[in-house]
Motif scaffolding. Structure first.
Motif, PDB file in Angstrom:
ATOM      1  N   HIS A  14       0.815  -1.222   0.000  1.00  0.00           N
ATOM      2  CA  HIS A  14       0.000   0.000   0.000  1.00  0.00           C
ATOM      3  C   HIS A  14       0.846   1.269   0.000  1.00  0.00           C
ATOM      4  O   HIS A  14       0.290   2.368   0.029  1.00  0.00           O
ATOM      5  N   GLN A  15       2.165   1.088  -0.003  1.00  0.00           N
ATOM      6  CA  GLN A  15       3.088   2.235  -0.028  1.00  0.00           C
ATOM      7  C   GLN A  15       2.791   3.211   1.114  1.00  0.00           C
ATOM      8  O   GLN A  15       2.563   4.407   0.908  1.00  0.00           O
ATOM      9  N   VAL A  16       2.778   2.650   2.327  1.00  0.00           N
ATOM     10  CA  VAL A  16       2.549   3.445   3.527  1.00  0.00           C
ATOM     11  C   VAL A  16       3.698   3.206   4.502  1.00  0.00           C
ATOM     12  O   VAL A  16       4.496   2.274   4.336  1.00  0.00           O
ATOM     13  N   SER A  17       3.769   4.041   5.520  1.00  0.00           N
ATOM     14  CA  SER A  17       4.795   3.888   6.539  1.00  0.00           C
ATOM     15  C   SER A  17       4.413   2.781   7.521  1.00  0.00           C
ATOM     16  O   SER A  17       3.240   2.378   7.608  1.00  0.00           O
ATOM     17  N   ARG A  18       5.384   2.316   8.289  1.00  0.00           N
ATOM     18  CA  ARG A  18       5.110   1.292   9.289  1.00  0.00           C
ATOM     19  C   ARG A  18       4.157   1.835  10.359  1.00  0.00           C
ATOM     20  O   ARG A  18       3.311   1.110  10.871  1.00  0.00           O
TER      21      ARG A  18
ATOM     22  N   ARG B 252       0.670   0.095  11.360  1.00  0.00           N
ATOM     23  CA  ARG B 252       0.439  -0.299  12.757  1.00  0.00           C
ATOM     24  C   ARG B 252      -0.865   0.311  13.278  1.00  0.00           C
ATOM     25  O   ARG B 252      -1.634  -0.359  13.977  1.00  0.00           O
ATOM     26  N   ASP B 253      -1.131   1.582  12.926  1.00  0.00           N
ATOM     27  CA  ASP B 253      -2.365   2.231  13.383  1.00  0.00           C
ATOM     28  C   ASP B 253      -3.601   1.579  12.763  1.00  0.00           C
ATOM     29  O   ASP B 253      -4.648   1.450  13.407  1.00  0.00           O
ATOM     30  N   ALA B 254      -3.495   1.182  11.493  1.00  0.00           N
ATOM     31  CA  ALA B 254      -4.618   0.512  10.834  1.00  0.00           C
ATOM     32  C   ALA B 254      -4.919  -0.823  11.513  1.00  0.00           C
ATOM     33  O   ALA B 254      -6.083  -1.161  11.766  1.00  0.00           O
ATOM     34  N   LEU B 255      -3.890  -1.574  11.848  1.00  0.00           N
ATOM     35  CA  LEU B 255      -4.082  -2.857  12.519  1.00  0.00           C
ATOM     36  C   LEU B 255      -4.616  -2.658  13.937  1.00  0.00           C
ATOM     37  O   LEU B 255      -5.396  -3.482  14.432  1.00  0.00           O
ATOM     38  N   ARG B 256      -4.238  -1.565  14.565  1.00  0.00           N
ATOM     39  CA  ARG B 256      -4.755  -1.265  15.909  1.00  0.00           C
ATOM     40  C   ARG B 256      -6.265  -1.059  15.864  1.00  0.00           C
ATOM     41  O   ARG B 256      -6.996  -1.530  16.745  1.00  0.00           O
TER      42      ARG B 256
ATOM     43  N   LEU C 245      -9.722  16.124  20.521  1.00  0.00           N
ATOM     44  CA  LEU C 245      -8.791  15.644  21.527  1.00  0.00           C
ATOM     45  C   LEU C 245      -7.479  16.412  21.500  1.00  0.00           C
ATOM     46  O   LEU C 245      -6.874  16.603  20.443  1.00  0.00           O
ATOM     47  N   GLY C 246      -7.049  16.838  22.696  1.00  0.00           N
ATOM     48  CA  GLY C 246      -5.730  17.420  22.838  1.00  0.00           C
ATOM     49  C   GLY C 246      -4.691  16.323  23.007  1.00  0.00           C
ATOM     50  O   GLY C 246      -5.020  15.129  23.046  1.00  0.00           O
ATOM     51  N   ARG C 247      -3.455  16.709  23.149  1.00  0.00           N
ATOM     52  CA  ARG C 247      -2.362  15.731  23.180  1.00  0.00           C
ATOM     53  C   ARG C 247      -2.478  14.768  24.367  1.00  0.00           C
ATOM     54  O   ARG C 247      -2.342  13.554  24.215  1.00  0.00           O
ATOM     55  N   GLU C 248      -2.752  15.303  25.560  1.00  0.00           N
ATOM     56  CA  GLU C 248      -2.787  14.454  26.752  1.00  0.00           C
ATOM     57  C   GLU C 248      -3.932  13.448  26.703  1.00  0.00           C
ATOM     58  O   GLU C 248      -3.746  12.263  26.973  1.00  0.00           O
ATOM     59  N   LEU C 249      -5.130  13.920  26.320  1.00  0.00           N
ATOM     60  CA  LEU C 249      -6.276  13.019  26.244  1.00  0.00           C
ATOM     61  C   LEU C 249      -6.112  11.999  25.121  1.00  0.00           C
ATOM     62  O   LEU C 249      -6.464  10.830  25.273  1.00  0.00           O
ATOM     63  N   ALA C 250      -5.585  12.435  24.000  1.00  0.00           N
ATOM     64  CA  ALA C 250      -5.378  11.521  22.874  1.00  0.00           C
ATOM     65  C   ALA C 250      -4.444  10.381  23.281  1.00  0.00           C
ATOM     66  O   ALA C 250      -4.671   9.216  22.928  1.00  0.00           O
ATOM     67  N   LYS C 251      -3.423  10.705  24.047  1.00  0.00           N
ATOM     68  CA  LYS C 251      -2.464   9.679  24.473  1.00  0.00           C
ATOM     69  C   LYS C 251      -3.128   8.669  25.400  1.00  0.00           C
ATOM     70  O   LYS C 251      -2.974   7.458  25.224  1.00  0.00           O
ATOM     71  N   SER C 252      -3.896   9.140  26.383  1.00  0.00           N
ATOM     72  CA  SER C 252      -4.484   8.207  27.355  1.00  0.00           C
ATOM     73  C   SER C 252      -5.619   7.390  26.737  1.00  0.00           C
ATOM     74  O   SER C 252      -5.898   6.280  27.182  1.00  0.00           O
ATOM     75  N   LEU C 253      -6.263   7.905  25.681  1.00  0.00           N
ATOM     76  CA  LEU C 253      -7.352   7.182  25.028  1.00  0.00           C
ATOM     77  C   LEU C 253      -6.885   6.373  23.817  1.00  0.00           C
ATOM     78  O   LEU C 253      -7.693   5.746  23.134  1.00  0.00           O
ATOM     79  N   HIS C 254      -5.582   6.420  23.519  1.00  0.00           N
ATOM     80  CA  HIS C 254      -5.011   5.690  22.385  1.00  0.00           C
ATOM     81  C   HIS C 254      -5.608   6.179  21.064  1.00  0.00           C
ATOM     82  O   HIS C 254      -5.880   5.390  20.154  1.00  0.00           O
ATOM     83  N   GLU C 255      -5.824   7.489  20.990  1.00  0.00           N
ATOM     84  CA  GLU C 255      -6.355   8.097  19.781  1.00  0.00           C
ATOM     85  C   GLU C 255      -5.325   9.087  19.229  1.00  0.00           C
ATOM     86  O   GLU C 255      -4.180   9.111  19.667  1.00  0.00           O
ATOM     87  N   HIS C 256      -5.751   9.929  18.300  1.00  0.00           N
ATOM     88  CA  HIS C 256      -4.851  10.888  17.681  1.00  0.00           C
ATOM     89  C   HIS C 256      -5.270  12.313  18.037  1.00  0.00           C
ATOM     90  O   HIS C 256      -6.457  12.599  18.211  1.00  0.00           O
ATOM     91  N   VAL C 257      -4.305  13.170  18.151  1.00  0.00           N
ATOM     92  CA  VAL C 257      -4.570  14.578  18.433  1.00  0.00           C
ATOM     93  C   VAL C 257      -5.492  15.142  17.353  1.00  0.00           C
ATOM     94  O   VAL C 257      -5.262  14.938  16.160  1.00  0.00           O
TER      95      VAL C 257
END
Length: 238
Positions: free
Chosen positions: A40-44, A48-52, A187-199
């Motif tokens: 798919h010519q994507v980065s690792r 990894r995020d798609a599989l997550r 989501l801000g940075r801190e919440l995104a990290k604890s929820l396993h999401e993206h900013v």
């Protein structure tokens, strides 16, 4: 104009369709991260995020030494909470579990945000709401409880119900009214990290206030739910 769909979500969509079509039947292996990157010519990181996403949807299971094994053809739906009476609110806590991150004196900012009496003493509880079956967090929640009613920290580890039910059982204070308001946030940075999401991902912010028979608030919470994994449902009858 709407923002373009992130690449990792497009890759997850493609893999989800391939699983649903039978290209990858239950028990089979998905391509490795390296193979997905090449095909798919994507980065690792993107692979990894798609599989997550597929893991959190219950479609695949990541097994050490084996790879990504397909375990279901259809994803589990988003967590849905009914909203019609007090029992619906309390049921949410019975269907999930609270993983406590911090317990102590409540922050003044939280007390103010929840509209509580700053002249009283409050205990603050910071934690993550999780499905009983595991997966990513359903919500990050901050809870304030009047100090004279707050459950001891150790009591919460094995308590399977809402904190309001603990207060009702041990202190005899019942929620006569529960107020709730819901708003949309990013989501801000801190919440995104604890929820396993993206900013910048969308989320629902819910604020609840529990009032006793005299109309005084004795407990309140602010919870942040990732938008794609949580649904409120409501039925109104005449």
């Amino acid at each position: 104009m709407s923002a373009p769909t992130p690449l990792y979500r497009r890759l997850a969509d493609d893999l989800r369709k391939a699983i649903a079509s039978g290209q990858y039947p239950t028990g089979s292996l998905l391509p490795t991260e390296s193979d997905l990157c090449a095909t798919h010519q994507v980065s690792r990181h993107t692979a990894r995020d798609a599989l997550r996403i597929l893991t959190d949807e219950g479609l695949i299971e990541r097994r050490r030494g084996a790879g990504s094994v397909v375990i279901a053809a259809k994803p589990i739906g988003p967590f849905s909470q009914g909203w019609g009476e007090i029992g619906d609110i309390l049921q949410y806590a019975r269907d999930t579990r609270l993983v406590i991150l911090n317990y102590g004196a409540a922050d003044a900012a939280d007390i103010a945000a929840m509209g509580l009496d700053a002249g009283l003493s409050w205990i603050g509880i910071d934690g993550l709401r999780m499905r009983t079956t595991g997966g990513r967090p359903l919500a990050h929640t901050r809870i304030c409880v009047r100090a004279d009613l707050a459950p001891p920290r150790d009591a919460l580890d094995d308590w399977p119900h809402a904190i309001a039910e603990y207060i009702a059982r041990h202190a005899g204070v019942l929620a006569a009214t529960i107020e709730q308001d819901i708003s949309a946030i990013k989501l801000g940075r801190e919440l995104a990290k604890s929820l396993h999401e993206h900013v910048g991902d969308p989320a629902l912010r819910t604020r609840r206030r529990y009032l006793d028979a005299s109309g005084q608030a004795y407990q309140a919470s602010i919870s942040i739910h990732p938008g794609e994994h949580f649904t409120y449902s409501m039925s109104v009858s005449r």
